[in-house]
Design a protein around this motif. Structure first.
Motif, PDB file in Angstrom:
ATOM      1  N   PRO A 155       0.827  -1.209   0.000  1.00 19.09           N
ATOM      2  CA  PRO A 155       0.000   0.000   0.000  1.00 19.09           C
ATOM      3  C   PRO A 155       0.855   1.251   0.000  1.00 19.09           C
ATOM      4  N   PRO A 156       0.283   2.376  -0.376  1.00 24.61           N
ATOM      5  CA  PRO A 156       1.009   3.644  -0.272  1.00 24.61           C
ATOM      6  C   PRO A 156       1.253   3.968   1.201  1.00 24.61           C
ATOM      7  N   PRO A 157       2.123   4.914   1.505  1.00 25.72           N
ATOM      8  CA  PRO A 157       2.394   5.256   2.914  1.00 25.72           C
ATOM      9  C   PRO A 157       1.106   5.635   3.651  1.00 25.72           C
ATOM     10  N   LEU A 158       1.042   5.231   4.899  1.00 20.20           N
ATOM     11  CA  LEU A 158      -0.136   5.556   5.714  1.00 20.20           C
ATOM     12  C   LEU A 158      -0.356   7.058   5.783  1.00 20.20           C
ATOM     13  N   ALA A 159       0.720   7.818   5.879  1.00 15.73           N
ATOM     14  CA  ALA A 159       0.590   9.276   5.982  1.00 15.73           C
ATOM     15  C   ALA A 159      -0.156   9.843   4.777  1.00 15.73           C
TER      16      ALA A 159
END
Length: 435
Positions: free
Chosen positions: A309-313
């Protein structure tokens, strides 16, 4: 024409109490569901049904009792709803079994729904369009803080008591509702302005607004937007914890920050609506949320291709922007729908709030059904609903221009009911703001 604008204005704090009871009675109780199951010796499904019954009752209360207030007045129904909420809260605290709790929660939801719909109608009765729009923003800002405050309050109660203690606290809140109506909300719909209180008259008002596209276009548009928002509400907890492996407390922080962004946006709405107008703010809010939803979808496709997944931020920021946009969209949609249906304000509040709520509740489980092991199902659903709402807004705008009607003019093109309330007595919200 008799005007309500000279009537005593309701106290804003009193309106906050009667319209804010729904999220408080819902979210303060969620953490106690496992304890309910054990205490009453029932199944998890029945424990969950006690929450579902309240939500269904809240939607039904708006749809059923809002129109009745157009014929019987606002204050009596608000007071009756507050008393019923108080009594049912006490009965919930004393419930001996799961099925009894489910039944009482349904009635409790009906009473809460009455406060939501009729409270909005009171605002429309007491204030001219521009000021009413600002008041809707104020109420929305407070109500949107409910999902942040209520779970924490419920957790604090559970730390010193059990799930029954929560309902004893809600009983006290119901008593506060009674006092709020008695001392803070006057009758804003005098007998000369009422449309008839019988069942036939009530159904006629619902059919009248339900068949009026100048009103229903706002309701349909709001319902589609709410579907996208409820997809986030129903799916984000499962998705974010599964995809990113975050804890419940971390998710609670994310949810609280996002809800805070929404509340902040409603405060901005209150400051801007007098200068910009609700139509432009609705379009801005929908546009911001749509761009953010598509951004989450892009991250989901990235996950699909790269396996991570893309970064949580990044996902968090996009979700914050999406939810923040709703802080402009929902109060704008409320103001536009109430003004378009001003000839029957209680019915307008019932249809706009109740139908949108039912649509949102219907889509809440979709993410769970499609799967929450990746971002894609939730992101695709959110994007689909928000993109559809923007396309619909463009089509509605063209229809309004081609039809020669101002998009904010609402019911001004419709003949007024024979009650003495003129459908064209006040300038429409959108038109008023642009003039």
């Amino acid at each position: 024409m008799p005007s309500l604008r000279t009537a005593a204005a309701p106290v804003t704090a009193a309106l906050v109490v009667v319209t804010g009871v729904g999220p408080i009675a819902t979210d303060s109780y969620v953490a106690a569901l496992p304890a309910v199951q054990v205490s009453l010796g029932t199944s998890a499904a029945v424990a969950q049904l006690t929450l579902t019954a309240f939500i269904v009752g809240m939607a039904a209360g708006q749809i059923l009792l809002g129109p009745v207030s157009d014929g019987r007045g606002r204050r009596g129904l608000l007071l009756g709803g507050a008393v019923v909420f108080t009594l049912t809260s006490l009965l919930c605290a004393l419930a001996p079994s799961g099925p009894v709790l489910v039944a009482v929660r349904l009635v409790q939801g009906l009473a809460a729904g009455a406060g939501i719909a009729i409270g909005r109608a009171v605002v429309g009765d007491a204030y001219p369009p521009a000021e009413a729009a600002r008041r809707y923003g104020t109420l929305a800002a407070i109500v949107f803080l409910g999902p942040v405050i209520a779970p924490a309050a419920g957790g604090a109660v559970l730390a010193v008591g059990d799930w029954r203690t929560i309902f004893f606290v809600l009983t006290g809140f119901g008593g506060l509702m009674v006092l709020a109506v008695l001392f803070g909300i006057p009758e804003t719909l005098p007998e000369t302005e009422r449309h008839g209180g019988g069942l036939g008259a009530t159904l006629h008002r619902m059919a009248d607004l339900g068949s009026d596209w100048s009103f229903m276009r706002h309701v349909v548009l709001q319902s589609v937007v709410v579907c996208g928002f409820f997809t986030y509400i129903g799916g984000s907890s499962f998705v974010l914890q599964e995809v990113y492996g975050i804890s419940e407390s971390t998710y609670a922080t994310i949810f609280a920050v996002n809800a805070g962004a929404m509340a902040a946006a409603t405060i901005g709405f209150r400051q801007l609506v007098g200068r910009v107008g609700p139509e432009r703010l609705r379009a801005a809010g929908m546009g911001v949320s749509t761009v953010a939803a598509v951004g989450v979808l892009g991250g989901a496709l990235f996950e699909r291709v790269n396996g991570e997944p893309p970064p949580l931020a990044m996902t968090w920021v996009l979700l914050t922007v999406l939810v923040g946009g709703m802080g402009l969209t929902i109060p704008s949609a409320t103001a536009l729908a109430q003004e378009a249906g001003r000839r029957s304000r209680g019915t307008a509040a019932a249809l706009a709030g109740g139908l949108a709520f039912l649509c949102g509740a219907a889509v809440t489980p979709l993410t769970g059904l499609l799967g929450y092991g990746t971002l894609l199902p939730m992101a695709a659903l959110m994007s689909g609903f928000f993109v559809a709402s923007v396309l619909m807004l463009l089509l509605v705008g063209r229809a309004g221009v081609s039809g020669g009607a101002d998009p904010g003019a609402g019911s001004s093109a419709r003949p007024s009911r024979p009650s003495g309330r003129s459908g064209a007595a006040h300038p429409a919200t959108g038109a008023a703001e642009r003039s």
